[in-house]
Design a protein around this motif. Structure first.
Motif, PDB file in Angstrom:
ATOM      1  N   GLY A  86     -90.166 -32.530  39.142  1.00  0.00           N
ATOM      2  CA  GLY A  86     -90.457 -32.177  40.522  1.00  0.00           C
ATOM      3  C   GLY A  86     -89.182 -31.978  41.315  1.00  0.00           C
ATOM      4  N   GLY A  87     -89.283 -31.228  42.393  1.00  0.00           N
ATOM      5  CA  GLY A  87     -88.102 -30.937  43.193  1.00  0.00           C
ATOM      6  C   GLY A  87     -87.256 -29.864  42.543  1.00  0.00           C
ATOM      7  N   GLU A  88     -86.206 -29.469  43.237  1.00  0.00           N
ATOM      8  CA  GLU A  88     -85.338 -28.401  42.763  1.00  0.00           C
ATOM      9  C   GLU A  88     -83.958 -28.936  42.397  1.00  0.00           C
ATOM     10  OE1 GLU A  88     -86.953 -24.513  45.230  1.00  0.00           O
ATOM     11  OE2 GLU A  88     -85.382 -25.763  46.131  1.00  0.00           O
ATOM     12  N   LEU A  89     -83.354 -28.310  41.400  1.00  0.00           N
ATOM     13  CA  LEU A  89     -81.951 -28.558  41.077  1.00  0.00           C
ATOM     14  C   LEU A  89     -81.124 -27.539  41.848  1.00  0.00           C
ATOM     15  CD1 LEU A  89     -79.592 -29.806  39.499  1.00  0.00           C
ATOM     16  CD2 LEU A  89     -80.116 -28.188  37.643  1.00  0.00           C
ATOM     17  N   THR A  90     -80.284 -28.019  42.734  1.00  0.00           N
ATOM     18  CA  THR A  90     -79.429 -27.130  43.504  1.00  0.00           C
ATOM     19  C   THR A  90     -78.006 -27.178  42.955  1.00  0.00           C
ATOM     20  OG1 THR A  90     -78.951 -28.881  45.108  1.00  0.00           O
ATOM     21  CG2 THR A  90     -80.835 -27.429  45.565  1.00  0.00           C
ATOM     22  N   GLY A  91     -77.202 -26.244  43.411  1.00  0.00           N
ATOM     23  CA  GLY A  91     -75.819 -26.193  42.963  1.00  0.00           C
ATOM     24  C   GLY A  91     -75.017 -25.261  43.845  1.00  0.00           C
ATOM     25  N   VAL A  92     -73.736 -25.186  43.571  1.00  0.00           N
ATOM     26  CA  VAL A  92     -72.835 -24.312  44.318  1.00  0.00           C
ATOM     27  C   VAL A  92     -72.180 -23.347  43.331  1.00  0.00           C
ATOM     28  CG1 VAL A  92     -70.853 -24.175  45.877  1.00  0.00           C
ATOM     29  CG2 VAL A  92     -72.415 -26.127  46.004  1.00  0.00           C
ATOM     30  N   LEU A  93     -72.294 -22.065  43.629  1.00  0.00           N
ATOM     31  CA  LEU A  93     -71.801 -20.993  42.772  1.00  0.00           C
ATOM     32  C   LEU A  93     -70.629 -20.288  43.434  1.00  0.00           C
ATOM     33  CD1 LEU A  93     -72.313 -19.042  40.265  1.00  0.00           C
ATOM     34  CD2 LEU A  93     -73.680 -17.675  41.876  1.00  0.00           C
ATOM     35  N   GLY A  94     -69.612 -19.976  42.633  1.00  0.00           N
ATOM     36  CA  GLY A  94     -68.495 -19.175  43.104  1.00  0.00           C
ATOM     37  C   GLY A  94     -68.219 -18.046  42.142  1.00  0.00           C
ATOM     38  N   VAL A  95     -68.108 -16.831  42.663  1.00  0.00           N
ATOM     39  CA  VAL A  95     -67.867 -15.646  41.828  1.00  0.00           C
ATOM     40  C   VAL A  95     -66.556 -15.007  42.276  1.00  0.00           C
ATOM     41  CG1 VAL A  95     -68.767 -13.419  41.067  1.00  0.00           C
ATOM     42  CG2 VAL A  95     -70.346 -15.295  41.577  1.00  0.00           C
ATOM     43  N   PRO A  96     -65.623 -14.784  41.352  1.00  0.00           N
ATOM     44  CA  PRO A  96     -64.321 -14.243  41.739  1.00  0.00           C
ATOM     45  C   PRO A  96     -64.367 -12.747  42.008  1.00  0.00           C
ATOM     46  CG  PRO A  96     -64.414 -14.500  39.370  1.00  0.00           C
ATOM     47  CD  PRO A  96     -65.703 -15.073  39.914  1.00  0.00           C
ATOM     48  N   GLN A  99     -84.882 -24.383  36.064  1.00  0.00           N
ATOM     49  CA  GLN A  99     -85.118 -25.326  34.969  1.00  0.00           C
ATOM     50  C   GLN A  99     -86.555 -25.169  34.466  1.00  0.00           C
ATOM     51  OE1 GLN A  99     -83.634 -29.063  36.882  1.00  0.00           O
ATOM     52  NE2 GLN A  99     -82.564 -29.325  34.944  1.00  0.00           N
ATOM     53  N   PRO A 100     -86.834 -24.099  33.731  1.00  0.00           N
ATOM     54  CA  PRO A 100     -88.198 -23.885  33.236  1.00  0.00           C
ATOM     55  C   PRO A 100     -88.676 -25.069  32.400  1.00  0.00           C
ATOM     56  CG  PRO A 100     -86.827 -21.949  32.872  1.00  0.00           C
ATOM     57  CD  PRO A 100     -85.903 -23.049  33.306  1.00  0.00           C
ATOM     58  N   GLY A 101     -89.884 -25.510  32.676  1.00  0.00           N
ATOM     59  CA  GLY A 101     -90.471 -26.602  31.902  1.00  0.00           C
ATOM     60  C   GLY A 101     -90.099 -27.986  32.386  1.00  0.00           C
ATOM     61  N   ASP A 102     -89.192 -28.101  33.352  1.00  0.00           N
ATOM     62  CA  ASP A 102     -88.828 -29.422  33.858  1.00  0.00           C
ATOM     63  C   ASP A 102     -89.988 -29.991  34.677  1.00  0.00           C
ATOM     64  OD1 ASP A 102     -86.157 -31.196  34.383  1.00  0.00           O
ATOM     65  OD2 ASP A 102     -87.490 -31.250  36.122  1.00  0.00           O
ATOM     66  N   THR A 103     -90.342 -31.230  34.422  1.00  0.00           N
ATOM     67  CA  THR A 103     -91.514 -31.835  35.054  1.00  0.00           C
ATOM     68  C   THR A 103     -91.170 -32.904  36.086  1.00  0.00           C
ATOM     69  OG1 THR A 103     -91.693 -33.472  33.264  1.00  0.00           O
ATOM     70  CG2 THR A 103     -92.912 -31.406  33.003  1.00  0.00           C
ATOM     71  N   PRO A 137     -73.535 -28.061  39.433  1.00  0.00           N
ATOM     72  CA  PRO A 137     -74.883 -28.570  39.701  1.00  0.00           C
ATOM     73  C   PRO A 137     -74.816 -29.855  40.514  1.00  0.00           C
ATOM     74  CG  PRO A 137     -74.222 -29.133  37.471  1.00  0.00           C
ATOM     75  CD  PRO A 137     -73.116 -28.280  38.037  1.00  0.00           C
ATOM     76  N   ASN A 138     -75.751 -30.005  41.421  1.00  0.00           N
ATOM     77  CA  ASN A 138     -75.822 -31.227  42.224  1.00  0.00           C
ATOM     78  C   ASN A 138     -76.637 -32.264  41.463  1.00  0.00           C
ATOM     79  OD1 ASN A 138     -76.077 -33.240  44.082  1.00  0.00           O
ATOM     80  ND2 ASN A 138     -77.026 -31.977  45.675  1.00  0.00           N
ATOM     81  N   LEU A 139     -75.968 -33.210  40.850  1.00  0.00           N
ATOM     82  CA  LEU A 139     -76.656 -34.217  40.043  1.00  0.00           C
ATOM     83  C   LEU A 139     -77.489 -35.166  40.892  1.00  0.00           C
ATOM     84  CD1 LEU A 139     -73.881 -35.073  37.432  1.00  0.00           C
ATOM     85  CD2 LEU A 139     -75.600 -33.266  37.368  1.00  0.00           C
ATOM     86  N   ALA A 175     -78.640 -26.929  32.322  1.00  0.00           N
ATOM     87  CA  ALA A 175     -79.275 -25.850  33.076  1.00  0.00           C
ATOM     88  C   ALA A 175     -78.225 -24.985  33.767  1.00  0.00           C
ATOM     89  CB  ALA A 175     -80.248 -26.425  34.108  1.00  0.00           C
ATOM     90  N   ALA A 176     -77.171 -25.606  34.268  1.00  0.00           N
ATOM     91  CA  ALA A 176     -76.082 -24.855  34.890  1.00  0.00           C
ATOM     92  C   ALA A 176     -75.379 -23.988  33.848  1.00  0.00           C
ATOM     93  CB  ALA A 176     -75.098 -25.810  35.550  1.00  0.00           C
ATOM     94  N   ARG A 177     -75.144 -24.532  32.662  1.00  0.00           N
ATOM     95  CA  ARG A 177     -74.487 -23.749  31.597  1.00  0.00           C
ATOM     96  C   ARG A 177     -75.325 -22.530  31.228  1.00  0.00           C
ATOM     97  NH1 ARG A 177     -73.965 -23.045  25.980  1.00  0.00           N
ATOM     98  NH2 ARG A 177     -76.021 -24.002  25.718  1.00  0.00           N
ATOM     99  N   ARG A 178     -76.636 -22.724  31.072  1.00  0.00           N
ATOM    100  CA  ARG A 178     -77.505 -21.608  30.718  1.00  0.00           C
ATOM    101  C   ARG A 178     -77.514 -20.545  31.821  1.00  0.00           C
ATOM    102  NH1 ARG A 178     -81.254 -25.651  29.260  1.00  0.00           N
ATOM    103  NH2 ARG A 178     -82.475 -25.087  31.113  1.00  0.00           N
ATOM    104  N   THR A 179     -77.517 -20.994  33.069  1.00  0.00           N
ATOM    105  CA  THR A 179     -77.497 -20.055  34.183  1.00  0.00           C
ATOM    106  C   THR A 179     -76.261 -19.171  34.134  1.00  0.00           C
ATOM    107  OG1 THR A 179     -78.794 -21.522  35.604  1.00  0.00           O
ATOM    108  CG2 THR A 179     -77.423 -19.884  36.708  1.00  0.00           C
ATOM    109  N   LEU A 180     -75.122 -19.754  33.830  1.00  0.00           N
ATOM    110  CA  LEU A 180     -73.892 -18.971  33.724  1.00  0.00           C
ATOM    111  C   LEU A 180     -73.956 -17.986  32.568  1.00  0.00           C
ATOM    112  CD1 LEU A 180     -71.254 -21.767  34.441  1.00  0.00           C
ATOM    113  CD2 LEU A 180     -71.780 -19.804  35.900  1.00  0.00           C
ATOM    114  N   LEU A 181     -74.476 -18.405  31.436  1.00  0.00           N
ATOM    115  CA  LEU A 181     -74.561 -17.525  30.276  1.00  0.00           C
ATOM    116  C   LEU A 181     -75.512 -16.360  30.509  1.00  0.00           C
ATOM    117  CD1 LEU A 181     -74.583 -20.084  27.319  1.00  0.00           C
ATOM    118  CD2 LEU A 181     -72.786 -18.424  27.875  1.00  0.00           C
ATOM    119  N   GLU A 182     -76.513 -16.560  31.342  1.00  0.00           N
ATOM    120  CA  GLU A 182     -77.493 -15.506  31.606  1.00  0.00           C
ATOM    121  C   GLU A 182     -76.999 -14.471  32.599  1.00  0.00           C
ATOM    122  OE1 GLU A 182     -80.831 -17.789  32.867  1.00  0.00           O
ATOM    123  OE2 GLU A 182     -81.332 -18.481  30.837  1.00  0.00           O
TER     124      GLU A 182
END
Length: 242
Positions: free
Chosen positions: A16-26, A10-14, A65-67, A97-104
């Motif tokens: 603090g702390g991290e946004l975590t999540g769970v990813l699955g790739v087929p 999350q570039p520019g997010d102020t 994403p873990n809200l 942020a999760a959507r952008r991560t997938l698109l990238e």
């Protein structure tokens, strides 16, 4: 299960702390259709991981994403529901942020859908009208007070509800009527014998919460209805997202 816990940038997010999540790739040939998956009230638990694994096995790259990343459910729950009520806030930033991560990613096709369960279903419905998604799957999510405004310009919607869920009486019919009125492609079904969260084949939440909410939500896994729901969701996403 082939799921990985990750940190979502999350570039520019102020905050603090991290946004975590769970990813699955087929497995299989690329590119894959991507899905942002929004969790239930209870957060990312075994039931949500099972949904991620099911969607991954269908051929989707999935990211939940873990809200509650920054403080856990006790500290984040009120702010998360405030964002859901207002249609804006930190939770929406985290989902974006999760959507952008997938698109990238270099293994995704550029088509992104959103799917949510319970609380997450409410987010998925609001996101359908905010742009950036090709289709939305709303599973026993509450409808916003301003449903008409929320659906303006919405993407196609597949919605699923349980007829025994006393908190969502009439929600399926109201949603279908609103989608019909706007000419938005949709598939909305209410299963008469199902209650809330009937897709969960693993009990979640505390035992006290299940006992307290059970008489109103009519919780319980319904295998036949669940199988039909997953079939509908997959068919709808394949038709609308490619």
């Amino acid at each position: 299960m082939s799921l990985t816990d990750i940190v979502i940038a999350q570039p520019g997010d102020t905050r603090g702390g991290e946004l975590t999540g769970v990813l699955g790739v087929p497995d299989g040939p690329r590119p894959f259709t991507a899905l942002v998956v929004v969790h239930e009230l209870f957060g990312i638990d075994d039931a949500m991981r099972a949904h991620l694994e099911r969607l991954r096995s269908m051929g989707y790259v999935v990211l939940m994403p873990n809200l509650y990343s920054r403080g856990g459910a006790r500290r984040c729950l009120v702010a998360t529901f405030r964002a859901l009520r207002n249609g804006t806030g930190a939770a929406f930033d985290d989902i974006e942020a999760a959507r952008r991560t997938l698109l990238e990613r270099d293994d995704t096709s550029g088509a992104v859908g959103v799917i949510g369960f319970c609380m997450g279903g409410g987010f998925a419905l609001l996101l359908a009208g905010q742009g950036g998604y090709g289709a939305a799957s709303v599973n026993y999510g509450h409808l916003p007070a301003d449903l008409d405004d929320a659906l303006d310009g919405a993407c196609p919607v597949v919605g699923t509800f349980g007829g025994r869920d006393l908190t969502l009486k009439g929600a399926a019919q109201k949603l279908e009527a609103a989608l019909d009125a706007r000419g938005i492609e949709h598939d909305v079904v209410e299963y008469p014998e199902a209650g809330h969260a009937f897709l969960n084949d693993i009990p979640n939440g505390t035992r006290l919460a299940r006992i307290t909410m059970g008489p109103v939500l009519r919780l319980g896994y319904k295998p036949d209805e669940a199988a039909d729901t997953w079939r509908r969701i997959d068919a709808f996403f394949r038709r609308t997202l490619g």
